[in-house]
Every structure is written in structure tokens, then in C-alpha cells.
Design an enzyme around this catalytic site. Sequence first.
Site, short mmCIF file in Angstrom:
data_model
loop_
_atom_site.label_atom_id
_atom_site.label_comp_id
_atom_site.label_asym_id
_atom_site.label_seq_id
_atom_site.Cartn_x
_atom_site.Cartn_y
_atom_site.Cartn_z
N GLU A 26 116.27 131.62 -38.75
CA GLU A 26 115.49 130.37 -39.31
C GLU A 26 113.81 131.02 -39.47
OE1 GLU A 26 116.97 126.31 -40.05
OE2 GLU A 26 119.46 127.51 -40.64
N HIS B 260 109.94 118.93 -43.65
CA HIS B 260 110.75 120.63 -43.40
C HIS B 260 109.67 120.41 -44.34
CE1 HIS B 260 113.34 123.27 -44.60
NE2 HIS B 260 113.51 123.17 -43.94
N ARG C 49 108.43 125.05 -38.40
CA ARG C 49 107.79 124.04 -39.58
C ARG C 49 106.90 123.45 -39.52
NH1 ARG C 49 114.40 121.75 -39.94
NH2 ARG C 49 114.85 124.07 -39.95
N HIS D 25 111.85 114.98 -41.89
CA HIS D 25 113.55 115.69 -41.47
C HIS D 25 114.05 115.20 -40.70
CE1 HIS D 25 115.86 118.92 -42.90
NE2 HIS D 25 115.95 119.52 -41.84
C1 FAD Z 1 119.07 117.57 -45.03
C2 FAD Z 1 119.57 118.53 -43.85
C3 FAD Z 1 119.33 119.30 -43.62
C4 FAD Z 1 120.30 120.20 -42.52
N1 FAD Z 1 120.32 120.76 -42.16
C5 FAD Z 1 120.19 121.17 -40.90
C6 FAD Z 1 120.83 122.36 -40.15
O1 FAD Z 1 121.27 123.46 -40.91
N2 FAD Z 1 121.20 122.59 -39.10
C7 FAD Z 1 120.95 121.35 -38.08
O2 FAD Z 1 120.83 122.16 -36.41
N3 FAD Z 1 120.12 120.26 -37.91
C8 FAD Z 1 120.08 120.11 -39.08
N4 FAD Z 1 120.14 119.26 -39.91
C9 FAD Z 1 119.56 117.94 -38.60
C10 FAD Z 1 120.76 117.61 -38.64
O3 FAD Z 1 122.01 117.57 -39.57
C11 FAD Z 1 120.97 116.47 -38.07
O4 FAD Z 1 119.96 115.97 -36.60
C12 FAD Z 1 122.05 115.84 -37.50
O5 FAD Z 1 123.76 116.15 -38.37
C13 FAD Z 1 122.15 114.40 -36.78
O6 FAD Z 1 123.32 114.12 -35.94
P1 FAD Z 1 124.04 112.52 -36.20
O7 FAD Z 1 125.17 112.67 -35.32
O8 FAD Z 1 123.33 112.33 -34.33
O9 FAD Z 1 124.01 111.66 -36.95
P2 FAD Z 1 124.33 111.52 -38.27
O10 FAD Z 1 124.97 112.64 -38.90
O11 FAD Z 1 122.65 110.87 -38.87
O12 FAD Z 1 124.93 110.17 -38.63
C14 FAD Z 1 124.61 109.13 -38.04
C15 FAD Z 1 125.62 108.50 -38.13
O13 FAD Z 1 125.38 106.51 -37.52
C16 FAD Z 1 125.88 105.43 -38.38
N5 FAD Z 1 124.86 104.73 -38.22
C17 FAD Z 1 123.01 104.18 -38.51
N6 FAD Z 1 122.77 102.75 -38.03
C18 FAD Z 1 123.50 102.62 -38.36
C19 FAD Z 1 124.35 101.13 -37.92
N7 FAD Z 1 123.26 100.24 -38.17
N8 FAD Z 1 125.78 100.97 -37.82
C20 FAD Z 1 126.35 101.28 -38.04
N9 FAD Z 1 126.52 102.49 -37.73
C21 FAD Z 1 125.29 103.29 -38.05
C22 FAD Z 1 125.79 106.82 -39.97
O14 FAD Z 1 126.66 105.94 -40.95
C23 FAD Z 1 125.98 107.64 -39.37
O15 FAD Z 1 127.56 107.65 -39.63
C24 FAD Z 1 119.49 118.84 -41.94
C25 FAD Z 1 119.04 117.23 -41.54
C26 FAD Z 1 119.14 117.10 -43.04
C27 FAD Z 1 119.10 115.71 -43.52
#
Ligand code: FAD
Length: 530
Positions: free
Chosen positions: A129, A243, A289, A350
Amino acid sequence: MRSERGYLASKHNELINASKEYDVIIVGAGIAGMSAALLLDSRLKVAIVSKGQLAECSTYKAQGGMAVAVGPDDKVEEHIADTLRVGQGICREEAVKVLTSEGPEALEFLISLGASFSHNEKGLLLTREAGHSRNRVVHYYDYTGKYMAELLASKVNATTNIDRLDSCYLVDIATDQEGCCGCVVALAGKLVYFRSAVVVVATGGYSGLYVRSTNAISSNGDGVAAAYRAGAVIADMEFVQFHPTAFTTKSGRVFLLTEALRGEGAMLLNAAGQRFMSTYHPAGELAPRDEVSRAMLQEAGKQGGKPIGLDARHLGKEYLMDRFRQVYAELAQNNYFMEQDIIPIAPAAHYTIGGIKTDLWGKTNVACLYACGEAAATGVHGANRLASNSLLEGIVFGRRVAASINDNFPAKRMNSGQLACTTGEIGNYHDVSAVRTKLELAAGVVRQGKDLEAALQWVRDSKNSSVIPPDDMQSYSACNAYQLAELLLEAALLRTESRGCHYRLDFPEKNEQDLQKHILQQWGRKTVIQ
Ligand SMILES: Cc1cc2nc3c(=O)[nH]c(=O)nc-3n(C[C@H](O)[C@H](O)[C@H](O)COP(=O)(O)OP(=O)(O)OC[C@H]3O[C@@H](n4cnc5c(N)ncnc54)[C@H](O)[C@@H]3O)c2cc1C
């Protein structure tokens, strides 16, 4: 429980009557929260709460994969070099070393849970990538995130010391003289005080604050806002990664076309059907990006706003339908067929680099309050995130948070019997769509001081004009959106330079000299540039 100011104070009795007790509360069931939960000592009573369904979190939506230096021609040092280069001189180097050197262990962790990523007889299939000098992205077709999220959720559900509570909304974080002591959540229409020795914020990023975003609208930084109200230092809010290749569906939803498509040879074309990226950046379509997004806007401007196209036709139907299953199916539902059509695309918010400032073990400046994943600002991404480093970040720092809690669990605190604590002030409810539009216009791919100032003034005026106290998930989130918009706009104004994904027309160059000054100013305001 005592609230410093108005809103939650008025709910005092409700909160006390409905209190629950855990050792550790993890807010967020994405890759960071679930990785942390699974690695906590099984003697601890853990709650993992999330406000929505699994499919809404960014983890579930991730397509491309996870960057790990495991290829035969790869080394951790190369992964470090690529991360630092893309981060534009302000990555925190120790954090980058941790991320990359613990990458292979993070992959092992997933494999130990039963993951089997795309591979052939020679081993793992690694894709490339933007910004990577090697093929190093481990993936599962083009729905790596869904695959990982479902795997982690199945393990969390089977772990007896973890209570998983969906539709449980973090309203505020509670603190006492010793630091964090739990949180207030909205559960089944009631406010409940969850008392705990430790809280981990893993609530993801705030790209959902933008009108055009690849994230769910619910990814709006609630946890960052709550941590800020609890006194946590917030950093790097101005760095929002856009993105370049986002597609708008017939229903108006923004759908990501993974960067792996360009990694596998897809091209960007202008309206005349010509490739243009090499005139903007030597890495062409695989430039970072921010460079690609700005080049696309400039090229679209030259052709009167006509959209830029993504051309993957030469990759062939059979290959595209297999390797990019999710993307192919979504486009086909919108009457675009990748083997024959050029797909119209435009940048969308993104990934958000900013968030709750932590050390290398996820600790914040508030005792017993941790953060990990996209909600945290470890400094690992600097001014721009290297593609596919964030799933890795979720696991590596989620694991570290668990290790730190296991080693330092404040057992005495749980037995203190204290209920008196303080919550922040969530503010009054205003229309969220208005603040989204302001951010989209003033703090997008290209920014300038006068727009940022006007938007900031508008946000402050709106916050000060009283509407109604919030009383449901939607209105709490709206309050948080105004709070975070203010922090983001302030940070974007303070950074009088262009660096990585923060680009200002009025300050188009990097400004190494002023950096120190900004750091001092922002510490005073509890937001920092690292
Ligand atoms: C379309 C897309 C494609 C992507 N592709 C990639 C990729 O290929 N490779 C890569 O490395 N990264 C990628 N990313 C980025 C990556 O997916 C995210 O940075 C990562 O998954 C974030 O994980 P996290 O556990 O921090 O948060 P998240 O997976 O966003 O989880 C957040 C959690 O917090 C909870 N939450 C939020 N607010 C509250 C609240 N007030 N009360 C209770 N619960 C709450 C939500 O319900 C959820 O369960 C992509 C992102 C997107 C949107």
C-alpha cells in the site's frame, strides 16, 4: 457520586441507585479494546462496552489489511523507516519501534486465536500500500477487518471473566482524588455508574465528525471528548487523514475502495483518461494519502470539478471478483463493474491521528485511565499514518495496556468503599449536522487560517448559546462533536505550517522553528502537538 456542574449532578440519585462494579472497564469493542480484554488477567472482572453493533466499528470496515514486517525481503528497520518518512519528521520514534518490532507478535496473537490470512503454498500473501517500500500487508481478501473483528468477538464472548455489553453508551468518565474511578454509561434508557479500578478508552477515532467519511457516523470521538472532560491531555487533533479513493453509493453512503487496489496496479485517471499522479509525486499512485488527495483535488479543479476515476480494468474480472470481493460486490450493486468501468472517486475523512495522549503502555496523565487504538495519540503516526499501521496499532498497544494493568492492578483502591467522585460537564445539545458541515468546509484536505478562525468562532458561539440538556445517545454524541470540533479547529489554527495530512494554503511550508512555540501553547490548553 458528585458532579462538578449541572447535568450529571441532577442525575445523582439515578446514578447511585444503579451502580455496578468491575475491576476493569474497556470502552470500545474494536480491535484495540478486544485485544486488551483478551489479554487481561483472567482473575479480573472485566466489562467491555460498546455503543453499537460490531459491524459499525472501523475495525469491521477495514479492508486492506495489517502491515507487519514478515516478508522474506523485509525487516523491522524498513518498516520503521517507512513509518517515519510518511510521518513527516514528528513521529515519536520509540512508539514506532514498539509498533513495528512487536508486529510479528501481534500477528502470532491472531494466529494463536485461529486466524488464517490469505496465503498460497509459499506462505502469506503480502500486498503493498502507499508509502511502503515492501509488500508487507497481511490480509484476508478485502475484508480483513470483518474477519479479525468476528474472530476477536467470538473469543471475547467465550471468555467467562468478560461481560460484553452492546448498546451501552459512555457518557462521561468519573474521577476522584486518586484518578479515574469508573464511568457513567447510558444503558437501556438509564444512566448507570460503572465503578472500576481502571478504565480503558478504546472508542476509535473522530472521522465521523465529517460529512464525507469512510467511517460510520458513530465514529465521532466520544471517548476522546469524555477523557478531555476528565482532565486527560489531548494531542494532535489537527491531523485528519483523508483517503483519496472513496466512492459515493446511489444512496449517498461513502464506501472505501481499498488502497490495495492501487497496490495491485489500479490507476488514477483525469477526465481526459490520462494518468496524472507522476506529475505530482515520484511515487505516482502510491504516494502518501495526503499527497494523492491534494493532487486529486487540484486535478479535479483543472477539469472544472469533474471527478477523478479509478481504473482497475486491466486487472481482469476473475481476479478482481476474487481478490476484491467486497469492493466488487458493492460497486456492482451500484452498477459499476470494475473490469469495464472507470470508478468515480473523491477523498473522504478516514483516520484520525489525534486523541488521548498516552505513554508507550497506554497510560494517560490521569491515573488509572488508559487509552489505546485510534482513540489514543501515542505519537506513532506523526503527521501522517502509514497505510495499514492502525490495525497493528490496535493490537500492539491493546496488548501493552493489558500487560500494564496486569502488572500494576490497583487492588486496594477497589476496596476503599468510596463513592464520591466527579464527572465532567457534557454541555447542551445542538444540531450535529451543522458542525459537521463546518468542519468539512473549514478543516478538510486543504485549510486556511481565515476559514478555521470563522469556524472556530461559530463553534464557540453555538456552544455558548443554550439549547437543551442532552438526554439520549444521539444528543450526548452531538455535544461531544462540538467539543471535539473546537479542539480540532484550535489545533489546526495553532499549527501554522503544512505537514503531512495538515495542509494550510496560508502556510504551505513546514515550519520547524515555530514548532516548540506551539507545543508550549498547546500544553497550556491541554492539547498538544507532539
Ligand atoms: C473503511 C475503513 C477501512 C480501513 N482499512 C484499514 C486497513 O486496511 N488497515 C488498517 O490498518 N486500518 C484500516 N482502517 C483503520 C482501522 O480500521 C481503525 O483505525 C481501527 O480499526 C480502529 O480500531 P479501534 O479499536 O481503535 O476502534 P473501532 O474499531 O472504531 O471501535 C470503536 C469502538 O468504540 C465503541 N464506542 C465509541 N464511542 C462509544 C461510546 N460513547 N460508548 C460506548 N462505546 C463507544 C464503538 O461502539 C466500537 O465498539 C480502516 C478504517 C475504515 C473506516
